[in-house]
Write a protein that holds these residues in place. Sequence first.
Motif, PDB file in Angstrom:
ATOM      1  N   ALA A 100      43.796   0.715 -57.376  1.00 51.24           N
ATOM      2  CA  ALA A 100      44.439   0.712 -56.069  1.00 51.24           C
ATOM      3  C   ALA A 100      45.081   2.078 -55.877  1.00 51.24           C
ATOM      4  O   ALA A 100      45.710   2.609 -56.799  1.00 51.24           O
ATOM      5  CB  ALA A 100      45.482  -0.392 -56.003  1.00 51.24           C
ATOM      6  N   VAL A 101      44.914   2.636 -54.678  1.00 48.93           N
ATOM      7  CA  VAL A 101      45.420   3.979 -54.389  1.00 48.93           C
ATOM      8  C   VAL A 101      46.183   3.956 -53.070  1.00 48.93           C
ATOM      9  O   VAL A 101      45.718   3.367 -52.093  1.00 48.93           O
ATOM     10  CB  VAL A 101      44.261   5.003 -54.308  1.00 48.93           C
ATOM     11  CG1 VAL A 101      44.775   6.396 -53.961  1.00 48.93           C
ATOM     12  CG2 VAL A 101      43.479   5.030 -55.617  1.00 48.93           C
ATOM     13  N   ALA A 102      47.343   4.598 -53.068  1.00 48.60           N
ATOM     14  CA  ALA A 102      48.124   4.769 -51.844  1.00 48.60           C
ATOM     15  C   ALA A 102      48.326   6.252 -51.599  1.00 48.60           C
ATOM     16  O   ALA A 102      48.584   7.011 -52.532  1.00 48.60           O
ATOM     17  CB  ALA A 102      49.484   4.081 -51.970  1.00 48.60           C
ATOM     18  N   PHE A 151      49.318  10.979 -54.080  1.00 48.78           N
ATOM     19  CA  PHE A 151      48.758   9.635 -54.123  1.00 48.78           C
ATOM     20  C   PHE A 151      49.411   8.858 -55.259  1.00 48.78           C
ATOM     21  O   PHE A 151      49.819   9.445 -56.265  1.00 48.78           O
ATOM     22  CB  PHE A 151      47.240   9.688 -54.398  1.00 48.78           C
ATOM     23  CG  PHE A 151      46.457  10.425 -53.364  1.00 48.78           C
ATOM     24  CD1 PHE A 151      45.941   9.759 -52.260  1.00 48.78           C
ATOM     25  CD2 PHE A 151      46.228  11.783 -53.483  1.00 48.78           C
ATOM     26  CE1 PHE A 151      45.217  10.443 -51.299  1.00 48.78           C
ATOM     27  CE2 PHE A 151      45.509  12.481 -52.528  1.00 48.78           C
ATOM     28  CZ  PHE A 151      44.998  11.803 -51.435  1.00 48.78           C
ATOM     29  N   LEU A 152      49.490   7.549 -55.112  1.00 48.46           N
ATOM     30  CA  LEU A 152      49.881   6.652 -56.193  1.00 48.46           C
ATOM     31  C   LEU A 152      48.614   5.962 -56.660  1.00 48.46           C
ATOM     32  O   LEU A 152      47.825   5.486 -55.843  1.00 48.46           O
ATOM     33  CB  LEU A 152      50.890   5.603 -55.709  1.00 48.46           C
ATOM     34  CG  LEU A 152      51.156   4.420 -56.652  1.00 48.46           C
ATOM     35  CD1 LEU A 152      51.765   4.886 -57.974  1.00 48.46           C
ATOM     36  CD2 LEU A 152      52.046   3.392 -55.977  1.00 48.46           C
ATOM     37  N   VAL A 153      48.410   5.893 -57.983  1.00 44.91           N
ATOM     38  CA  VAL A 153      47.224   5.257 -58.553  1.00 44.91           C
ATOM     39  C   VAL A 153      47.675   4.133 -59.486  1.00 44.91           C
ATOM     40  O   VAL A 153      48.458   4.369 -60.410  1.00 44.91           O
ATOM     41  CB  VAL A 153      46.364   6.274 -59.343  1.00 44.91           C
ATOM     42  CG1 VAL A 153      45.148   5.585 -59.962  1.00 44.91           C
ATOM     43  CG2 VAL A 153      45.944   7.435 -58.446  1.00 44.91           C
ATOM     44  N   ILE A 154      47.180   2.921 -59.225  1.00 42.31           N
ATOM     45  CA  ILE A 154      47.452   1.765 -60.079  1.00 42.31           C
ATOM     46  C   ILE A 154      46.103   1.187 -60.493  1.00 42.31           C
ATOM     47  O   ILE A 154      45.269   0.875 -59.638  1.00 42.31           O
ATOM     48  CB  ILE A 154      48.297   0.691 -59.359  1.00 42.31           C
ATOM     49  CG1 ILE A 154      49.655   1.271 -58.952  1.00 42.31           C
ATOM     50  CG2 ILE A 154      48.465  -0.542 -60.240  1.00 42.31           C
ATOM     51  CD1 ILE A 154      50.523   0.327 -58.132  1.00 42.31           C
ATOM     52  N   VAL A 155      45.890   1.059 -61.793  1.00 41.43           N
ATOM     53  CA  VAL A 155      44.628   0.543 -62.327  1.00 41.43           C
ATOM     54  C   VAL A 155      44.789  -0.944 -62.612  1.00 41.43           C
ATOM     55  O   VAL A 155      45.814  -1.379 -63.139  1.00 41.43           O
ATOM     56  CB  VAL A 155      44.221   1.322 -63.600  1.00 41.43           C
ATOM     57  CG1 VAL A 155      42.953   0.760 -64.207  1.00 41.43           C
ATOM     58  CG2 VAL A 155      44.051   2.803 -63.265  1.00 41.43           C
ATOM     59  N   ARG A 156      43.780  -1.707 -62.262  1.00 42.14           N
ATOM     60  CA  ARG A 156      43.846  -3.164 -62.394  1.00 42.14           C
ATOM     61  C   ARG A 156      43.874  -3.633 -63.847  1.00 42.14           C
ATOM     62  O   ARG A 156      44.630  -4.512 -64.214  1.00 42.14           O
ATOM     63  CB  ARG A 156      42.648  -3.781 -61.670  1.00 42.14           C
ATOM     64  CG  ARG A 156      42.698  -5.283 -61.602  1.00 42.14           C
ATOM     65  CD  ARG A 156      41.534  -5.791 -60.786  1.00 42.14           C
ATOM     66  NE  ARG A 156      41.739  -7.161 -60.371  1.00 42.14           N
ATOM     67  CZ  ARG A 156      40.997  -7.774 -59.470  1.00 42.14           C
ATOM     68  NH1 ARG A 156      40.006  -7.124 -58.881  1.00 42.14           N
ATOM     69  NH2 ARG A 156      41.241  -9.013 -59.144  1.00 42.14           N
ATOM     70  N   GLY A 214      45.013   8.488 -69.949  1.00 38.88           N
ATOM     71  CA  GLY A 214      45.969   7.421 -70.190  1.00 38.88           C
ATOM     72  C   GLY A 214      45.262   6.092 -70.218  1.00 38.88           C
ATOM     73  O   GLY A 214      44.027   6.011 -70.241  1.00 38.88           O
ATOM     74  N   ASP A 215      46.065   5.041 -70.194  1.00 42.91           N
ATOM     75  CA  ASP A 215      45.489   3.706 -70.138  1.00 42.91           C
ATOM     76  C   ASP A 215      45.835   3.078 -68.800  1.00 42.91           C
ATOM     77  O   ASP A 215      46.687   3.574 -68.063  1.00 42.91           O
ATOM     78  CB  ASP A 215      45.982   2.838 -71.304  1.00 42.91           C
ATOM     79  CG  ASP A 215      47.488   2.650 -71.299  1.00 42.91           C
ATOM     80  OD1 ASP A 215      48.050   2.303 -70.244  1.00 42.91           O
ATOM     81  OD2 ASP A 215      48.110   2.819 -72.356  1.00 42.91           O
ATOM     82  N   GLY A 216      45.159   1.991 -68.490  1.00 39.06           N
ATOM     83  CA  GLY A 216      45.351   1.323 -67.214  1.00 39.06           C
ATOM     84  C   GLY A 216      46.724   0.716 -67.037  1.00 39.06           C
ATOM     85  O   GLY A 216      47.114   0.376 -65.928  1.00 39.06           O
ATOM     86  N   GLY A 217      47.469   0.585 -68.109  1.00 41.72           N
ATOM     87  CA  GLY A 217      48.797   0.003 -68.026  1.00 41.72           C
ATOM     88  C   GLY A 217      49.837   0.969 -67.491  1.00 41.72           C
ATOM     89  O   GLY A 217      50.985   0.588 -67.282  1.00 41.72           O
ATOM     90  N   THR A 218      49.457   2.219 -67.247  1.00 38.80           N
ATOM     91  CA  THR A 218      50.408   3.230 -66.788  1.00 38.80           C
ATOM     92  C   THR A 218      50.012   3.744 -65.407  1.00 38.80           C
ATOM     93  O   THR A 218      49.112   4.579 -65.293  1.00 38.80           O
ATOM     94  CB  THR A 218      50.462   4.413 -67.778  1.00 38.80           C
ATOM     95  OG1 THR A 218      50.745   3.918 -69.086  1.00 38.80           O
ATOM     96  CG2 THR A 218      51.521   5.420 -67.371  1.00 38.80           C
ATOM     97  N   PRO A 219      50.663   3.259 -64.352  1.00 38.77           N
ATOM     98  CA  PRO A 219      50.412   3.838 -63.029  1.00 38.77           C
ATOM     99  C   PRO A 219      50.868   5.297 -63.037  1.00 38.77           C
ATOM    100  O   PRO A 219      51.687   5.694 -63.866  1.00 38.77           O
ATOM    101  CB  PRO A 219      51.305   3.011 -62.096  1.00 38.77           C
ATOM    102  CG  PRO A 219      51.651   1.787 -62.860  1.00 38.77           C
ATOM    103  CD  PRO A 219      51.625   2.169 -64.302  1.00 38.77           C
ATOM    104  N   PHE A 220      50.363   6.091 -62.116  1.00 41.99           N
ATOM    105  CA  PHE A 220      50.777   7.490 -62.041  1.00 41.99           C
ATOM    106  C   PHE A 220      50.638   8.007 -60.618  1.00 41.99           C
ATOM    107  O   PHE A 220      49.919   7.427 -59.800  1.00 41.99           O
ATOM    108  CB  PHE A 220      49.986   8.367 -63.016  1.00 41.99           C
ATOM    109  CG  PHE A 220      48.502   8.387 -62.783  1.00 41.99           C
ATOM    110  CD1 PHE A 220      47.912   9.377 -62.006  1.00 41.99           C
ATOM    111  CD2 PHE A 220      47.686   7.429 -63.361  1.00 41.99           C
ATOM    112  CE1 PHE A 220      46.538   9.399 -61.805  1.00 41.99           C
ATOM    113  CE2 PHE A 220      46.307   7.436 -63.176  1.00 41.99           C
ATOM    114  CZ  PHE A 220      45.734   8.435 -62.387  1.00 41.99           C
ATOM    115  N   PHE A 221      51.362   9.075 -60.353  1.00 37.23           N
ATOM    116  CA  PHE A 221      51.241   9.778 -59.082  1.00 37.23           C
ATOM    117  C   PHE A 221      50.318  10.963 -59.321  1.00 37.23           C
ATOM    118  O   PHE A 221      50.317  11.558 -60.394  1.00 37.23           O
ATOM    119  CB  PHE A 221      52.604  10.252 -58.592  1.00 37.23           C
ATOM    120  CG  PHE A 221      53.493   9.128 -58.170  1.00 37.23           C
ATOM    121  CD1 PHE A 221      53.431   8.603 -56.885  1.00 37.23           C
ATOM    122  CD2 PHE A 221      54.386   8.571 -59.070  1.00 37.23           C
ATOM    123  CE1 PHE A 221      54.236   7.548 -56.509  1.00 37.23           C
ATOM    124  CE2 PHE A 221      55.208   7.513 -58.698  1.00 37.23           C
ATOM    125  CZ  PHE A 221      55.133   7.001 -57.406  1.00 37.23           C
TER     126      PHE A 221
END
Length: 189
Positions: free
Chosen positions: A44-46, A87-92, A123-130
Amino acid sequence: MNKSITTLLLLAALLCLAACSKMTIAARKLQHSVIAWNAGDQLAVARLGYFQSEQQLKASRHYAHYTGKYGLAASTPVVKTECDEAFLVIVRDPKARVTVHKLTFDMVAGGEPPATGEVLYQGDGGTPFFLMCNISDVYPNTCLRVVSSTGIVTEYSPRISLREGELQLPDSTAEGQGSVLDITDYWLK
């Protein structure tokens, strides 16, 4: 006496570690309960907007909105290139492998695979990032590569559609590839 103090300090450290783990789990649950994932979505990206520096990004109401909405910590990584678009990136999948590659104009013009660019972040999917990228509106200068724990690969270069002014999502998703979900709150201007 020293043994008692050592034992108390060790107990305090363990309690702190347990609390941090619970906060991480709670933040992860919040992210996933707020996001209305579709079946094939892998990330998911914002889009937050344009900012001249990481400090300006972190001082913005957009940053405060998204960190609050998704329960993000102040230590959430910010990956930067020559940039001003955030952008904000959140991996499922929390077990996914995430890599951000730098793209150059020559790579894009020459049709080189995005995953051959310089690695800016892993990184891993457990770490959202900008992500702060895209010095130009003409072409993106980063590519996200997400490989889920089940082998689904998603490659995506965040950018804005010059036609609609919204996050440009991939036109189609090939079999075995994941899709991208736009979680931008467009009412926040």
